[in-house]
Enzyme design. Structure first.
Site, PDB file in Angstrom:
ATOM      1  N   PHE A  64     -52.542  58.090 -50.310  1.00  0.00           N
ATOM      2  CA  PHE A  64     -53.874  58.200 -50.900  1.00  0.00           C
ATOM      3  C   PHE A  64     -54.614  56.856 -50.988  1.00  0.00           C
ATOM      4  O   PHE A  64     -55.415  56.644 -51.906  1.00  0.00           O
ATOM      5  CB  PHE A  64     -53.795  58.847 -52.288  1.00  0.00           C
ATOM      6  CG  PHE A  64     -52.828  59.998 -52.356  1.00  0.00           C
ATOM      7  CD1 PHE A  64     -52.929  61.052 -51.464  1.00  0.00           C
ATOM      8  CD2 PHE A  64     -51.805  60.008 -53.283  1.00  0.00           C
ATOM      9  CE1 PHE A  64     -52.028  62.108 -51.502  1.00  0.00           C
ATOM     10  CE2 PHE A  64     -50.898  61.049 -53.330  1.00  0.00           C
ATOM     11  CZ  PHE A  64     -51.014  62.105 -52.440  1.00  0.00           C
ATOM     12  N   CYS A  65     -54.365  55.966 -50.042  1.00  0.00           N
ATOM     13  CA  CYS A  65     -55.028  54.654 -50.032  1.00  0.00           C
ATOM     14  C   CYS A  65     -54.851  53.937 -51.367  1.00  0.00           C
ATOM     15  O   CYS A  65     -55.789  53.320 -51.896  1.00  0.00           O
ATOM     16  CB  CYS A  65     -56.501  54.784 -49.692  1.00  0.00           C
ATOM     17  SG  CYS A  65     -56.795  55.391 -48.009  1.00  0.00           S
ATOM     18  N   ALA A  66     -53.642  54.045 -51.911  1.00  0.00           N
ATOM     19  CA  ALA A  66     -53.321  53.388 -53.184  1.00  0.00           C
ATOM     20  C   ALA A  66     -51.855  52.955 -53.152  1.00  0.00           C
ATOM     21  O   ALA A  66     -51.077  53.274 -54.048  1.00  0.00           O
ATOM     22  CB  ALA A  66     -53.589  54.322 -54.353  1.00  0.00           C
TER      23      ALA A  66
ATOM     24  N   CYS B 197     -54.053  56.540 -44.862  1.00  0.00           N
ATOM     25  CA  CYS B 197     -53.232  55.739 -45.766  1.00  0.00           C
ATOM     26  C   CYS B 197     -51.901  56.423 -46.059  1.00  0.00           C
ATOM     27  O   CYS B 197     -51.382  56.346 -47.165  1.00  0.00           O
ATOM     28  CB  CYS B 197     -53.979  55.487 -47.066  1.00  0.00           C
ATOM     29  SG  CYS B 197     -55.486  54.520 -46.842  1.00  0.00           S
TER      30      CYS B 197
END
Length: 440
Positions: A358-360, A438
């Site tokens: 999740f791009c985290a 991601c």
């Protein structure tokens, strides 16, 4: 009937029928709002109304150009009013939240402090520039103390935080963070990508200095974004885009740049996207706030209760003392590849969820998640039956496994002998195409 049994607002694709791998069809259950929300019905109709009058803005004498200019500039007022902007705040239109934060990062006159729980959009523009990262503590209260201590020890120009986590949905107390920041002469910027589509925000009331968010997460997926905030940095910072419209005078020896939004909006802007966003915001603004929050709370509470009791399911959270969360829930299942689970839910039940990191990445590492997770997210177009179907299908998967046969190809699961039809304008991709998000 509970209000959660029906969507709050009709969306495009709300009754979309999609094919399944067994040859049948079913209604598509969209539980991926956190990535991109569907367009509201009224937004799609508005775009159709605007398109015949679309023309270049700001510099055209023609009727269509005048109408387009008026719509574009009216959208600034609509956006500013919706987020509670101060009278002298600027509303600048961009491509998306990432674009807005990169714009802000290009003009900050000093250091920035960020937390390690941010989406990459509110992390990479800062850590690759002049920034200090504060590691969040085990509780929200202790995290606020860490931020306070960091700014007390060495003040910064800006504190940049998320409004609501795109991984867990947890919200941060913006007014308290603004108070902490301002006590040390620091401004507060908020990544509102997941907050604005789910909650009414007032940057003036909360003391937020800059707010960024996206149209494609706010029921207007037509390529627009917003940065709202104090004008002094924006008026005197280097222009984000250099070109026509951003200048008052140009010679080969010198350039005189405009102030205000035009300084950072060079070139032909996304008039249609901005008009769509303004129309979506008008529709959200008309919602009863208590009904809006109650609808989402009912869906979230049912989902958490329903999957939380299933064997091996771990629902992820950052802070045990967080008091509010929007319609985003991420989870992992012990011994189950999240990528396979998401693929099976789609192919066998027509349920769209997100799998990955999740791009985290730093946040998932902090949460002890070594591989991809699954994220279910919802909004004003969602129904309680959507959540119930996910719970039922997840329970069935955990008990019996997938109904179909899948193969891991290029790091992604694909259904073997998948004969689901596709439109001519969206042909099937090769295994190495289209998957560069991601997830890794």
């Amino acid at each position: 009937m509970s209000t959660a049994d029906c969507p709050l607002l009709p969306v495009i694709g709300g009754d979309l029928q999609v094919p399944l791998v067994d040859g049948s069809e079913t209604r598509y259950v969209n539980l991926d709002y956190a990535a991109s929300s569907p367009a509201l019905d009224v937004v799609a109709r508005h775009v159709t109304e605007v398109l015949p009058l679309y023309a270049s803005v700001h510099r055209g004498a023609g009727y269509a150009s005048q109408i387009s200019t008026a719509a574009y500039e009216h959208a600034r007022r609509v956006v500013g009013d919706f987020v509670g902007a101060r009278q002298d705040d600027l509303v600048i239109f961009t491509r998306n939240t990432t674009d807005s934060i990169n714009l802000l990062a290009s003009i900050v006159p000093g250091e920035t402090v960020v937390l390690d729980i941010e989406h990459h959009a509110n992390l990479l523009p800062w850590v690759n520039a002049n920034a200090r990262v504060v590691k969040a503590a085990d509780t929200l209260e202790e995290t606020l103390k860490r931020v306070d201590a960091e700014l007390a020890a060495r003040p910064a120009a800006l504190l940049a935080v998320t409004g609501a986590s795109n991984v867990t949905g947890e919200t941060l107390p913006l007014r308290r963070l603004a108070t902490i920041a301002h006590r040390h002469g620091t401004r507060l910027a908020v990544d509102g990508a997941q907050l604005v589509p789910h909650r009414r925000v007032s940057i003036a009331f909360d003391g937020v200095d800059y707010l960024a968010f996206s149209g494609h997460k706010t029921y207007a997926p037509f390529g627009s974004g917003v940065l709202v905030g104090r004008r002094d940095w924006l008026d005197f910072g280097e222009p984000y885009l250099r070109g026509g419209g951003a200048v008052t005078q140009v010679s080969l020896e010198s350039t005189t740049w405009r102030t205000g939004p035009a300084r950072h909006e060079a070139g032909s802007p996304n008039v249609i996207g901005v008009a769509a966003l303004a129309r979506a915001i008008q529709e959200l603004a008309a919602l009863d706030i208590s009904a809006w929050e109650a609808h989402e709370r009912a869906l979230r509470e049912r989902l958490v209760a329903g999957i939380g009791g299933l064997p091996g399911v771990r629902i992820h959270s950052i802070f045990p003392d967080a008091t509010d969360a929007v319609g985003v829930v991420s989870f992992s299942v012990d011994g189950v590849d999240s990528r396979l689970l998401a693929t099976a839910l789609s192919a066998e039940a027509g349920i769209g969820v997100r799998d990955g990191k999740f791009c985290a990445h730093p946040l998932l590492e902090r949460l002890g998640i070594t591989g991809p997770a699954v994220r279910a997210s919802f909004g004003v177009g969602s129904r309680l039956s959507d959540v119930e179907l996910l719970i039922a299908e997840l329970s069935r998967f955990l008990e019996h496994g997938p109904r179909w046969t899948y193969e891991l190809v290029g790091g992604h699961w694909v259904a073997l002998d998948d004969a689901r039809p596709r439109p001519d304008w969206a042909p099937e991709l090769d295994a190495d195409q289209g998957f560069y998000g991601c997830a890794a």
